[in-house]
Design a protein around this motif. Structure first.
Motif, PDB file in Angstrom:
ATOM      1  N   UNK A  20       0.836  -0.934   0.000  1.00 52.00           N
ATOM      2  CA  UNK A  20      -0.010  -0.030  -0.087  1.00 52.00           C
ATOM      3  C   UNK A  20       0.700   1.370   0.079  1.00 52.00           C
ATOM      4  N   UNK A  21       2.035   1.277   0.641  1.00 53.43           N
ATOM      5  CA  UNK A  21       2.940   2.454   0.812  1.00 53.43           C
ATOM      6  C   UNK A  21       3.443   2.751  -0.491  1.00 53.43           C
ATOM      7  N   UNK A  22       3.873   1.630  -1.281  1.00 54.22           N
ATOM      8  CA  UNK A  22       4.567   2.151  -2.668  1.00 54.22           C
ATOM      9  C   UNK A  22       3.625   2.186  -3.740  1.00 54.22           C
ATOM     10  N   UNK A  23       2.219   1.945  -3.567  1.00 51.66           N
ATOM     11  CA  UNK A  23       1.155   1.847  -4.642  1.00 51.66           C
ATOM     12  C   UNK A  23       0.686   3.199  -4.806  1.00 51.66           C
ATOM     13  N   UNK A  24       0.522   3.854  -6.031  1.00 50.99           N
ATOM     14  CA  UNK A  24      -0.083   5.043  -6.004  1.00 50.99           C
ATOM     15  C   UNK A  24      -1.463   4.868  -5.679  1.00 50.99           C
ATOM     16  N   UNK A  25      -2.560   6.114  -5.407  1.00 48.17           N
ATOM     17  CA  UNK A  25      -3.688   6.089  -5.078  1.00 48.17           C
ATOM     18  C   UNK A  25      -4.468   5.877  -6.534  1.00 48.17           C
ATOM     19  N   UNK A  26      -5.516   5.019  -6.624  1.00 46.16           N
ATOM     20  CA  UNK A  26      -5.985   4.386  -7.939  1.00 46.16           C
ATOM     21  C   UNK A  26      -5.121   3.541  -8.645  1.00 46.16           C
ATOM     22  N   UNK A  27      -4.146   3.078  -8.196  1.00 45.61           N
ATOM     23  CA  UNK A  27      -3.246   1.848  -8.406  1.00 45.61           C
ATOM     24  C   UNK A  27      -3.892   0.641  -8.478  1.00 45.61           C
ATOM     25  N   UNK A  28      -3.262  -0.333  -9.050  1.00 41.80           N
ATOM     26  CA  UNK A  28      -3.887  -1.777  -9.347  1.00 41.80           C
ATOM     27  C   UNK A  28      -2.875  -2.678  -8.620  1.00 41.80           C
ATOM     28  N   UNK A  29      -3.500  -3.707  -8.130  1.00 42.20           N
ATOM     29  CA  UNK A  29      -2.457  -4.897  -7.704  1.00 42.20           C
ATOM     30  C   UNK A  29      -3.245  -6.129  -8.013  1.00 42.20           C
ATOM     31  N   UNK A  30      -2.298  -6.971  -8.683  1.00 40.09           N
ATOM     32  CA  UNK A  30      -2.765  -8.423  -9.103  1.00 40.09           C
ATOM     33  C   UNK A  30      -1.925  -9.456  -8.217  1.00 40.09           C
ATOM     34  N   UNK A  31      -2.875 -10.068  -7.364  1.00 42.41           N
ATOM     35  CA  UNK A  31      -2.024 -11.110  -6.687  1.00 42.41           C
ATOM     36  C   UNK A  31      -2.469 -12.550  -7.091  1.00 42.41           C
ATOM     37  N   UNK A  32      -1.605 -13.336  -7.343  1.00 45.55           N
ATOM     38  CA  UNK A  32      -1.761 -14.796  -7.524  1.00 45.55           C
ATOM     39  C   UNK A  32      -1.652 -15.541  -6.537  1.00 45.55           C
ATOM     40  N   UNK A  33      -2.312 -16.442  -6.238  1.00 48.39           N
ATOM     41  CA  UNK A  33      -2.039 -17.498  -5.056  1.00 48.39           C
ATOM     42  C   UNK A  33      -3.100 -18.433  -4.955  1.00 48.39           C
TER      43      UNK A  33
END
Length: 636
Positions: free
Chosen positions: A574-587
């Motif tokens: 969260x710290x290094x992600x921009x506001x309105x940024x996207x995350x893709x987590x595979x697991x």
């Protein structure tokens, strides 16, 4: 006939007889139970109708509507709201999380808006100032870690899309004027109303970075694909790296967090690869033989001191035949001595000392023209090892892993190149020119030096990531939208397949190789012409808040399952992600359910969707959008 009839009767199965009503009822019950057990095993029952296949629709606002979750997704009683991957610059229009949170993470105080946990200015004062050790990574212990969300500054706006971002940034995003005053005459950066402008100047290139690079191109082959990866030490606002991109050269730029407030943050805001870093006592966090070219333009690194330790480290990370470029003191000292406010004798002595270190490393000086001097590393160490009979220092390192570079100390010894049988042979294998080297089998794999990895495995991995990236673009339409994403992070890059599949798009990927996994693959990433870094995700990353537009995390949480708390990693993301940024987590789906329960308390909107191979695969995708909020936002 009687015998035949008797024989036929003996071979008739009792199950061929007409079934009774009781038998039919029993079979029906068994089939129903079997079906219910199967549905439960793959994720539970839902009250919504089961779609035959996931569907993706694009709303008129260009937001992505992810698939209605199939029965393979647990704990879903109704379709979730669509995830909006569009950029808005405001908090309006964002949908709320659909599931209750177990814990709500509060915003950190305003003073932490630019917090970098492992380069914290206050903590650094506890460490020695000798050789700038205090500016190295010093991460907080468990009790010191922030358990809150680092806020964006008031008025934060999404950066300008590339290539406009190379030359302009919003003042509110990095509200620091120090460099505009200190470097005003050098044309680094200036304030223009509510924006910063980057004219492309530098201390040693008053005519701009592009003209300076043209001068370098007259001395080394920048245009034929033989140089792809570069390292800029003491990079300032990374204009050198920014202007190399148009020449298909990818530069890793670094500078310490020092009195030049936020210089690396400016570089990242421009959409240029950069990290916080310093040459002090630890090795740089890259494998041996990584870069085709290294550069210092008045970077203030004392190359001649400490037995030439810093040039020895540059030698380690340069590939065979790689180039080192130096401009600024002491080069061309006869012209600049007065402006540099140093004596001619002092500058001459410094240059002679640097020349001596370079010669001891068996480097060849290619040229010195005007303010630029260039050396080249040998393609193998056959002659260099023979020269140790006359040149005793520095010796060759023994029993030291050349790629080890995570808190490993620098040593005053030459990292030996792989054995070569002929003076014309390139140690470790010759690299293809760009762009062929991206998909060619890297020499480290072709030579068998990475245990358990074959040529065929590498080729299959390349195909796999093309397929996976295609799937990402099908469920996130903005992924394929030019200008939506620029700075990307792959938290578990392996061979760099994710980045390789995106190389045709106007974006760059920082390929991180976790130190707890098979860290030998980082060398492969560089041999492909990509860039990356080592990282332990139980610690903070050496970058500013709001660095990345998109973060990709493949099996990261499985890898760190028993090593640190899940929310430690999520809070850093969260710290290094921009506001309105996207995350893709595979697991694995069970892990994703736990991750989602935490993420929903972090002002993230998230949704689990199926694997590209369908709902029966246990591995799923968690797609995330970080909501827009800033300091003092009443609509948080």
């Amino acid at each position: 006939m009687a015998v035949g009839a008797a024989a036929t009767k003996l071979h008739v199965s009792p199950f061929a007889r007409r079934p009774t009503l009781h038998q039919l009822a029993a079979v029906a019950v068994l089939c129903s139970l079997s079906y219910l057990a199967g549905v439960w095993h793959h994720g539970g029952l839902t009250s919504t109708p089961t779609p035959t296949a996931p569907s993706v629709s694009i709303a008129t606002t260009a937001a992505v509507t992810c698939a209605t979750p199939s029965p393979s997704l647990p704990n879903r009683a109704s379709p979730t709201p669509p995830l909006d991957f569009s950029a808005h610059h405001t908090a309006e229009g964002l949908s709320a999380a659909s599931t209750p949170t177990q814990r709500a993470y509060e915003a950190c105080p305003a003073r932490y808006s630019e917090y970098t946990p492992c380069e914290d200015v206050e903590r650094s004062l506890r460490f020695p100032r000798d050789r700038l050790v205090y500016r190295e990574r010093h991460c907080p212990a468990g009790g010191e870690r922030l358990r809150c969300l680092v806020p964006a500054p008031r008025g934060y706006r999404n950066p300008f899309p590339w290539p406009a971002s190379r030359d302009v940034a919003w003042f509110a995003n990095v509200p620091h004027k120090e460099l505009t005053v200190e470097k005003a005459v050098q044309n680094w950066i200036r304030v223009d109303g509510d924006k910063f402008r980057f004219p492309g100047g530098g201390t040693m290139f008053p005519n701009g970075a592009s003209a300076y690079i043209d001068d370098i191109g007259k001395l080394v082959p920048l245009h034929d694909g033989s140089i792809r990866t570069a390292l800029d030490t003491g990079c300032g606002v990374a204009s050198w790296g920014a202007y190399l991109l148009s020449r298909n050269i990818l530069a890793m730029s670094f500078a310490p967090r020092d009195s030049h407030e936020a210089q690396v943050q400016f570089a990242l805001e421009r959409g240029v690869p950069a990290m916080i870093g310093v040459l002090a006592s630890n090795r740089l966090p890259y494998p041996a033989r990584a870069f085709d070219m290294a550069h210092c333009s008045r970077c203030l690194i004392p190359w001649q001191l400490y037995d030439g330790l810093y040039l020895i480290e540059v030698d380690r990370i340069l590939r065979p035949g790689g180039y080192w470029i130096l401009s600024g003191p002491p080069i061309n000292w006869k012209k600049h001595a007065k402006g540099w406010q140093r004596t001619r004798e002092d500058l001459n002595a410094e240059q002679q000392a640097i020349e001596a270190v370079a010669k001891s490393l068996c480097w060849k000086k290619i040229k010195e023209v005007g303010d630029i001097a260039i050396w080249q590393k040998p393609t193998n160490h056959i002659h260099c090892k023979a020269s140790r009979k006359l040149i005793k220092s520095p010796p060759f390192c023994s029993n030291k892993n050349p790629d080890a570079a995570w808190y490993d100390k620098m040593e005053a010894c030459i990292t030996p190149l792989p054995q070569a049988s002929d003076i014309k042979e390139v140690a470790g294998g010759e690299l293809k020119k760009w762009p062929q080297r991206l998909t060619a089998v890297p020499p480290r794999i072709a030579s068998g030096s990475i245990e358990g990895v074959t040529d065929e495995m590498f080729k299959e991995d390349t195909k796999l990531w093309k397929k996976r990236v295609g799937h990402y673009k099908s469920v996130i339409s903005q992924f394929g939208q030019k200008g939506r994403y620029r700075n990307l992070l792959d938290m578990n890059a392996r061979f760099g397949g994710f980045a390789a599949a995106l190389v045709g798009d106007p974006m760059w990927v920082m390929n991180m190789v976790p130190t707890v996994g098979n860290s030998t693959t980082l060398g492969v990433i560089f041999e492909r012409g990509l860039i990356g870094n080592y990282q332990d995700w139980c610690e903070g990353m050496s970058t500013y808040p709001r660095t990345y537009d998109l973060i990709h995390a493949d099996s990261v949480f499985s890898l760190y399952k028993d090593r640190c708390e899940m929310d430690t990693i999520l809070l850093e993301m969260d710290r290094i992600l921009r506001p309105e940024g996207t995350v893709i987590i595979r697991d694995d789906v069970d892990l994703l359910v736990k991750i989602k329960s935490i993420a929903d308390g972090m002002r993230w909107n998230s949704q689990i969707v199926d694997h590209e191979d369908g709902p029966l695969v246990r591995e799923k995708l968690l797609l995330v959008v970080k909501t827009y909020w800033t300091l003092g936002d009443e609509k948080q």
